[in-house]
Each structure stands twice: as structure tokens, then as C-alpha cells.
Design an enzyme around this catalytic site. Sequence first.
Site, PDB file in Angstrom:
ATOM      1  N   GLU A   1       0.850  -1.200   0.000  1.00  0.00           N
ATOM      2  CA  GLU A   1       0.000   0.000   0.000  1.00  0.00           C
ATOM      3  C   GLU A   1       0.878   1.239   0.000  1.00  0.00           C
ATOM      4  OE1 GLU A   1      -2.907   0.445   3.167  1.00  0.00           O
ATOM      5  OE2 GLU A   1      -3.462  -1.665   2.999  1.00  0.00           O
ATOM      6  N   ASN A   2       0.473   2.198  -0.813  1.00  0.00           N
ATOM      7  CA  ASN A   2       1.022   3.552  -0.752  1.00  0.00           C
ATOM      8  C   ASN A   2       0.048   4.422  -1.537  1.00  0.00           C
ATOM      9  OD1 ASN A   2       3.409   5.483  -2.498  1.00  0.00           O
ATOM     10  ND2 ASN A   2       3.181   5.603  -0.289  1.00  0.00           N
TER      11      ASN A   2
END
Length: 467
Positions: free
Chosen positions: A371-372
Site C-alpha cells: 500500500e502507498n
Amino acid sequence: MNQDTALPHSAAAVADDPFTPPASSALWRSDFLLGAATASYQIEGAIHEDGRLPSIWDTFSATPGKVLAGDTGAVACDHYHRWEADLDLLESLNFEAYRFSIAWPRVMDEAGRPNAKGIAFYKRLLERLKQKGVRTFATLYHWDLPQHLEDRGGWLNRDTAYRFADYADLMSRELSGLVDAWMTLNEPWCSAYLGYGNGHHAPGLANGRYATQAMHHLLLGHGLATNVLRANDPASTKGIVANVGRGTADSSSPEDVRAARRFEVQHNAWILDPLLKGAYPEELFELWPGTEPLVLEGDMKTISAPLDFLGINYYFRTNVKSDGAHGFVEVPLKDVERTQMGWEVHPDGLRDLLIGFGRNYENLPPIYITENGMASDDRVSDGEVNDTQRISFLKRHLAAVDAAIKAGVDVRGYFVWSLLDNFEWAFGYERRFGVVHVDYDTQVRTPKRSAELIAHFIAQRRALDGA
Ligand code: IFM
């Protein structure tokens, strides 16, 4: 294969492309996976359908004052009914991999028996992804614990770790061959600290001793489940996802430097040390005296079973100083770029953490950035969403990943959070993390410009690769 030319506004979106990485970037390698991520409670809705049981987030979000504007996940993005169109959208954006989570309360009843209808939903989803040639990354636990388990103590009860292994057993027998990569837990720090330590997340308990005990049972559940996944689905890879935080010192004084280190112990080493070194960091209990969890013989061996990969979620850095005792206090920096969440945009933090993990853990497995991304107050105007800050954010974080790879860290892929705007936990629907805008009144999806530029980049890579 879908071409980026099939996208509604792609010609305009890519005319002056502010996203595509430079030719020198390792991200041009076709084996570097580019994907999008979601989670069950944040997108599915349909909380009463097909035998799904209540989860702790149904209970928490229905409690007045816990979630902004009283929002709940009851409808969310209605993905449970719109999954086919959502997967078509994912494909049209050229994503090569999809990370999603399975809702535990959808697939098992209170006695631990399978719920055929719930399981069938995930089977259909995975089969369709396979047909589309999209790599499948399935998370078993992204925070939606069945409420009946919380009623028996939740993650404070050691038995929940064994129930989690039973759930992993069922899923990996039912879905064997359809999942490329299993992730046991998403962000145990959030489950333990926000859920049991400060009460900002479900189940809403606030006690430091609870946080460390809940973490121990979460990690034990991870270790037990990993063994089960290995036995049932040997062809897949197995990992866990940690959210990591960058802490920097407000001054070069030894006290502030120690405070910054302790920030990272509390956020990162609390999870990564037991997984990769088989022990909790001693400094954690100097920071939080008297909170040592009850650990039984053999637990640490179970927890530190080898991983095929480590998922890393990164969002921001925190500037801290000493609190004058054992810990740290945040000193928010002025005049820095922030997102709708108020989080500082600090791509170097991702690079520095990755390089630091490479140095600190000699058995560091291959990494995926699972995730980012960032939230912004995105609006549709003339059918388009021009999310310029996100485009720049993603480009700079991908450059940070490239820098870490060039420094020798084995990073295999990157998932943007998130495919869709969705239920952002205690912040409800106000915070928009998607690369696709969701109108919650009509459920209309509108790809933002960031999505179109990612699609364009992946199409360019494919063209070079002759795909
Ligand atoms: O939305 C969350 C996700 O569920 C877990 N990681 C952080 C995201 C943004 O807060």
C-alpha cells in the site's frame, strides 16, 4: 488486452505526462509488478447478505461518535454487487495485480462451518481475475473480525489465534490454486494499537497492556496460519503486511535521537523483530514498562516461521522529540506538504526505511509495497478528476522505491492504495484515497487522471516488452 486508448480521457490525460518514470528507473522492468489494493469492509457493503455475520467494524461504526459523520460500511462501494464491473475497470486500467481481502464473517459461521455463498463470492472473483491474467494477492485479515469472536475476548483471547488458523485452513483448501500470494494479516499494528491500545479503531478498547497482548495473539495467528497455508496451497507465496512509520528527530540531541528511534521501535520493530528475529525488541518495554505479553513456549518459533515475502505499507513520516522520560512526542513540522489526512508527504522516508530494513534484518525476504497512496478532496468536473497532488505523490514514492532497489533492496512490486475511494475507517467516506472516484449516491466510478497515467505507463512497459 485492454489498451490505454480505450480509456475515456486518456489522450488528454497523457498529453503532458507528469508521471512516467525516467528510463533509468528499475520500475520499467516488466517483472516489477504494478497493482491496486482494496479491503473487504472498505468496499463490499452487503453486510447482511448471503449469511454474512456481523463484524467488529459493523458494531463500532454503528456506535455514535466513533466514525466521522456516522458513516458505516453497510453499503460502501457496493462492490459485492458490482464486482464484475469493478474487475473490468481494474483491467481497463492495465493493473497487473489485485490485492483484496476476504471478509472472515462472510465465509464461516459461528461454529466454524463454511458458508458456501460467501466462499462462492471470492471464488468467482478469483476465477475472473485469473481469466483476465491479473495476479491475485489475497489478505485473510484486514480488520473485520467476526463480532462473535470479539464477544469471547477477540485478539485478547489466545483462542482467536487458533480460530484464525482454522479460517486460513478453510480458505486455502477452498481457494487453492486461485491465489498467487496469501497475506495473513494487514497491519497488525493498527489492529493491536488502534483497536486495543487507544481505541480509535474497532473494537475500541484503550489499554497499553491489551495492545501488546493483542499483538502477540495476532502474530501467533499469523504464524499458525502460515504453516497451514504452506501445507494446503504449496504453489502460492505467503507473507504478512506491516504498516511502517518513519520517525525523525526534531534536534540532534541524544534524547531526541533516541525518541525517534523509539518511535520506529514502536511502529516497526514491534512487528518486524518477532517475525524476522524471533523476539520482541527490549526497548519496547522500556517505552511501555510493564506491558510484556504472556508468551508461551514455542510461540516465538511459530511467529518467526520463514516468510516468502514481506508486504510494506507506507504513508508518511513523523517528526518527534523526547517526552522527557522514556518516550516521544510529535513535533509537527511547519510549511511541509500534507495530504487530506494531514499526513506529511515524505517519499524519502520510504527509501530510508527500506534501506534500513535491509541493513537490520539479514533474512529480510523480498518486499512488495502493498500500500502507498494519499487522500485528497477529489471532485468530478466535466467528467474528469484532475488529482495533481496524487500524481506527483505517486511519482515521488515510486522514485523512492527505485532508489531503494538501486541500493540493493529486493522490492518486487507496488500496489497503489486504493483502486476505489472507499470507507476510510474512523474518517468514513470523507477521505478519498482512490485512483478511481466513487460517487456514493449513484455508485458511478470515474477514473482519476492518476489512474489514467498509471495505465499509460503500464501500457508503455508492455509495448516495450512486446506483450
Ligand atoms: O485505508 C487504510 C487501509 O485500510 C490500511 N492502510 C492504510 C489505509 C489508509 O489509511
